[in-house]
Design a protein around this motif. Sequence first.
Motif, PDB file in Angstrom:
ATOM      1  N   VAL A  63       0.888  -1.169   0.000  1.00 17.43           N
ATOM      2  CA  VAL A  63       0.000   0.000   0.000  1.00 17.43           C
ATOM      3  C   VAL A  63       0.917   1.207   0.000  1.00 17.43           C
ATOM      4  O   VAL A  63       1.749   1.363   0.894  1.00 17.43           O
ATOM      5  CB  VAL A  63      -0.921   0.046   1.233  1.00 17.43           C
ATOM      6  N   GLU A  67      -1.757   6.037  -2.015  1.00 25.86           N
ATOM      7  CA  GLU A  67      -3.027   5.326  -1.856  1.00 25.86           C
ATOM      8  C   GLU A  67      -3.606   5.551  -0.468  1.00 25.86           C
ATOM      9  O   GLU A  67      -4.818   5.752  -0.305  1.00 25.86           O
ATOM     10  CB  GLU A  67      -2.808   3.829  -2.116  1.00 25.86           C
ATOM     11  N   VAL A  71      -7.197   7.617  -0.338  1.00 32.26           N
ATOM     12  CA  VAL A  71      -8.367   6.804  -0.018  1.00 32.26           C
ATOM     13  C   VAL A  71      -8.757   6.892   1.454  1.00 32.26           C
ATOM     14  O   VAL A  71      -9.923   7.101   1.780  1.00 32.26           O
ATOM     15  CB  VAL A  71      -8.134   5.322  -0.405  1.00 32.26           C
ATOM     16  N   SER A 166      -9.682  -3.468  -1.122  1.00 35.28           N
ATOM     17  CA  SER A 166      -9.662  -3.537  -2.581  1.00 35.28           C
ATOM     18  C   SER A 166      -9.460  -4.972  -3.024  1.00 35.28           C
ATOM     19  O   SER A 166      -9.013  -5.824  -2.255  1.00 35.28           O
ATOM     20  CB  SER A 166      -8.549  -2.658  -3.163  1.00 35.28           C
ATOM     21  N   ALA A 293      -1.881  -4.636  -7.534  1.00 40.16           N
ATOM     22  CA  ALA A 293      -1.512  -3.698  -6.471  1.00 40.16           C
ATOM     23  C   ALA A 293      -0.030  -3.774  -6.135  1.00 40.16           C
ATOM     24  O   ALA A 293       0.539  -2.820  -5.601  1.00 40.16           O
ATOM     25  CB  ALA A 293      -2.343  -3.957  -5.220  1.00 40.16           C
ATOM     26  N   GLY A 297       1.340   0.644  -7.853  1.00 42.79           N
ATOM     27  CA  GLY A 297       1.714   1.757  -6.977  1.00 42.79           C
ATOM     28  C   GLY A 297       3.182   2.108  -7.080  1.00 42.79           C
ATOM     29  O   GLY A 297       3.546   3.275  -7.276  1.00 42.79           O
ATOM     30  N   LEU A 362     -10.864   5.363  -4.472  1.00 40.20           N
ATOM     31  CA  LEU A 362     -10.057   4.153  -4.518  1.00 40.20           C
ATOM     32  C   LEU A 362      -9.831   3.710  -5.963  1.00 40.20           C
ATOM     33  O   LEU A 362      -8.711   3.380  -6.359  1.00 40.20           O
ATOM     34  CB  LEU A 362     -10.789   3.073  -3.711  1.00 40.20           C
ATOM     35  N   VAL A 365      -7.267   5.867  -7.975  1.00 37.40           N
ATOM     36  CA  VAL A 365      -5.840   5.689  -7.715  1.00 37.40           C
ATOM     37  C   VAL A 365      -5.354   4.287  -8.075  1.00 37.40           C
ATOM     38  O   VAL A 365      -4.243   3.899  -7.728  1.00 37.40           O
ATOM     39  CB  VAL A 365      -5.476   6.017  -6.255  1.00 37.40           C
ATOM     40  N   ARG A 367      -6.913   1.170  -7.490  1.00 37.63           N
ATOM     41  CA  ARG A 367      -7.310   0.022  -6.682  1.00 37.63           C
ATOM     42  C   ARG A 367      -8.655  -0.493  -7.206  1.00 37.63           C
ATOM     43  O   ARG A 367      -9.580   0.292  -7.426  1.00 37.63           O
ATOM     44  CB  ARG A 367      -7.448   0.424  -5.215  1.00 37.63           C
TER      45      ARG A 367
END
Length: 454
Positions: A63, A67, A71, A166, A293, A297, A362, A365, A367
């Motif tokens: 994460v 994020e 979020v 997510s 994910a 990111g 969410l 970005v 997710r």
Amino acid sequence: MKKRYSSLLILTLLALVLAGCSGSSNSNNSNSSNIAAKNQSTSSPDVSDKPVTLKVLRAGITVTQTEFEKVLVEQTKKKFPNVTLEWVDAPEDVELESLITSGTVPDIMFVSTSSIATTLKELDLVENLQPFIDKHKTDLTKLKPVVLDTIKKYSPDNALAAIPFSVNVPVLFYNKDIFDKFGAAYPPNEQLSWNEAIELGKGVTRSDGGIDYIGIDLFGASNIATGLDLLIIDPKTGKADVTTPQWNKVFEQLKKSYEVQGYIGADGRYQYANDDDIFFNEQNLAMVAYNIAHLLGPLEELRQQGVELNWDIAPFPNFEENLGTGKAANIHSLIVTKASKNQDIAYQVIANVLSDDSQLALAKVGRVPTVEGKAFEEAYGTDIPVLQGKTVENIFKAVPRQVIRPHKFESKVRKYLEEAEKSIAVGGVDVNTALRVAQEGIEKELITLNNTSK
């Protein structure tokens, strides 16, 4: 980026949290807040105006700071102005024990949902959220069915232990520059079988200019076995059998990838995707079948630093008979810890992730939302410049398969399959022999585990 910390360190962290904190207290009593309502009011619910700081830790999943801010932090401030969320990071070069002893005790954790039934359960860390769900009338029916099913299966009986953050869907990332270099066709926008993916990878598994290029690493048995709904241990009987035709099929598939000319490195290297930064650091892995994910990111953070790759996304492969689906559902979730002294407001913060505003933020970005809604998918990735021009629709073509809740010892015996992989890749052992040896090791381990857990 390499794994930010080992599972051993994570266990150390969680054990220290338990040892250093006693009991749980709902010190912030709140009136019912119905987050199921469709209106997206930014006014605060009737909670104490006293400032509250909640510490948020991610445990073993990726994460990013962006994020977290977009979020969780921004959406929390809209609804709970008195709540401050403090990001607890755990860099590789910092001892986690020193973080805890200095007062770093999390109220909320980002976790892989599967860990709720294994590591987190063993440590008795996760708070039962059912009383909070009932109190605040949280509407879980708007969740995607596979998401709700996954949360339920990994939670204790008659309880829900997490709020889904997510869906971590798998995709096939590929480096277009490597394909261009060797004049090879890119992966198609249709889902490939593993056999087809290996064949495609052969064309870009070469040495050039002193660099060894690898077409594709299937990332081991665990990465592809859920496409056949396989577990090592039968959850009902507690017995294991990895000598079945289906497990044989998984390992024959791995063997086929190992046998590609140039795949095994001169130093006996046979794993590449386990060093997940190889895709954007070494840049010699043409395709990596990985969860979205895990790389999206970091790729965006690299772009912000001026480092850009020429890459795209294809659907995640599977075995021929199960095309149209990918791996078993992988859900990233939020939990409230038993150590938290602000459980009620911590719950409201994580439950707010299910609001329309939060789901939209969410999705933007990058997710994959857990709530049903075409608008969320249409907004997917619109705030992530690194996704501009990418074939985003390919992310949704391999539908997640329903999970089977694993036996409590599943993760503890996985090492025997990893040993089998190595023996096949670099030891020249045939699949049947490797699996027979693995079976013997697993059976002995289960005897020990069953005796010590009584």
